[in-house]
Design a protein around this motif. Sequence first.
Motif, short mmCIF file in Angstrom:
data_model
loop_
_atom_site.label_atom_id
_atom_site.label_comp_id
_atom_site.label_asym_id
_atom_site.label_seq_id
_atom_site.Cartn_x
_atom_site.Cartn_y
_atom_site.Cartn_z
N ILE A 126 37.94 87.70 25.84
CA ILE A 126 38.12 88.62 26.95
C ILE A 126 37.96 90.06 26.47
N GLU A 127 37.59 90.91 27.40
CA GLU A 127 37.57 92.35 27.19
C GLU A 127 38.30 92.95 28.37
N LYS A 128 39.43 93.59 28.09
CA LYS A 128 40.35 94.05 29.13
C LYS A 128 40.71 92.84 29.98
N ASN A 129 40.34 92.78 31.23
CA ASN A 129 40.68 91.61 32.05
C ASN A 129 39.44 90.81 32.43
N ARG A 130 38.36 90.97 31.68
CA ARG A 130 37.11 90.26 31.98
C ARG A 130 36.79 89.23 30.92
N LEU A 131 36.37 88.07 31.37
CA LEU A 131 35.91 87.03 30.46
C LEU A 131 34.47 87.35 30.05
N LEU A 132 34.23 87.36 28.75
CA LEU A 132 32.87 87.60 28.25
C LEU A 132 32.09 86.29 28.27
N MET A 133 30.82 86.37 28.55
CA MET A 133 29.97 85.19 28.64
C MET A 133 28.98 85.17 27.48
N PRO A 134 28.76 84.00 26.86
CA PRO A 134 27.75 83.93 25.80
C PRO A 134 26.36 83.92 26.42
N SER A 135 25.42 84.55 25.71
CA SER A 135 24.06 84.62 26.22
C SER A 135 23.09 84.75 25.06
N PHE A 136 21.85 84.36 25.30
CA PHE A 136 20.78 84.52 24.34
C PHE A 136 19.89 85.64 24.86
N ARG A 137 19.86 86.77 24.17
CA ARG A 137 19.12 87.95 24.61
C ARG A 137 18.30 88.52 23.47
N ASP A 138 17.05 88.76 23.71
CA ASP A 138 16.17 89.41 22.73
C ASP A 138 16.30 88.78 21.34
N GLY A 139 16.37 87.46 21.31
CA GLY A 139 16.44 86.76 20.04
C GLY A 139 17.81 86.77 19.37
N ARG A 140 18.84 87.22 20.09
CA ARG A 140 20.20 87.29 19.53
C ARG A 140 21.18 86.54 20.42
N ALA A 141 22.23 86.02 19.79
CA ALA A 141 23.35 85.42 20.52
C ALA A 141 24.37 86.52 20.74
N VAL A 142 24.70 86.82 22.00
CA VAL A 142 25.57 87.95 22.31
C VAL A 142 26.63 87.57 23.34
N TRP A 143 27.70 88.38 23.37
CA TRP A 143 28.72 88.30 24.41
C TRP A 143 28.39 89.36 25.45
N VAL A 144 28.44 88.97 26.73
CA VAL A 144 28.02 89.83 27.83
C VAL A 144 29.13 89.91 28.88
N VAL A 145 29.32 91.11 29.45
CA VAL A 145 30.18 91.27 30.63
C VAL A 145 29.30 90.92 31.81
N ARG A 146 29.61 89.81 32.46
CA ARG A 146 28.73 89.30 33.52
C ARG A 146 28.55 90.28 34.67
N SER A 147 29.62 90.92 35.11
CA SER A 147 29.54 91.79 36.29
C SER A 147 28.61 92.98 36.10
N SER A 148 28.53 93.50 34.89
CA SER A 148 27.66 94.66 34.63
C SER A 148 26.44 94.29 33.80
N ASP A 149 26.37 93.05 33.34
CA ASP A 149 25.28 92.57 32.49
C ASP A 149 25.19 93.40 31.20
N ARG A 150 26.34 93.91 30.75
CA ARG A 150 26.40 94.74 29.56
C ARG A 150 26.69 93.87 28.33
N VAL A 151 25.87 94.06 27.30
CA VAL A 151 26.09 93.35 26.03
C VAL A 151 27.23 94.05 25.29
N VAL A 152 28.25 93.28 24.90
CA VAL A 152 29.40 93.83 24.18
C VAL A 152 29.14 93.82 22.68
#
Length: 159
Positions: A126-152
């Motif tokens: 989690i980040e603050k009160n948001r669950l981070l989602m795993p994603s594959f982006r630009d050849g990397r495995a990243v955690w993303v805030v789904r609501s803003s599509d921001r890579v953490v």
Amino acid sequence: MYLPEIDYVDVWSFPIMGPDAVDGVPAKFVDACQAVGRDLQCRWHGPSTYMQNCVWTVSTLDDGYCHLALDAGPRPRHKTAGTSPLKGFSFGVPHIEQPTPKLTALIAGEVQDQLAGGPSYVQWPIEKNRLLMPSFRDGRAVWVVRSSDRVVTEIGALV
């Protein structure tokens, strides 16, 4: 219901956090499991759980598909009051020949689903009160805030 016996070609077990290489285990599995294992140590909302002794088990089939399990491992001698062992779980991994970042994102997602679906509901990470989602982006495995599509951060680099 009849379930056929499964004949695994190889079965390997190794600690959640190390070593960097395990004889016979494809390096991509060790790297992916270690990245997820590092992140499991932080940004956890739910019951206090010790994971230091958890063990990954990778079991491969002759067609390249495999099964991955995370088990509690041996009980530590000196556990912190109020903590409990991780309830073990397992899941199938589509194919062993995936690139490491895709495998890492897939494993992170499966572990996240297993933790959230258990009786002691866990939100991770989690980040603050948001669950981070795993994603594959630009050849990397990243955690993303789904609501803003921001890579953490990359999976394995949470603090």
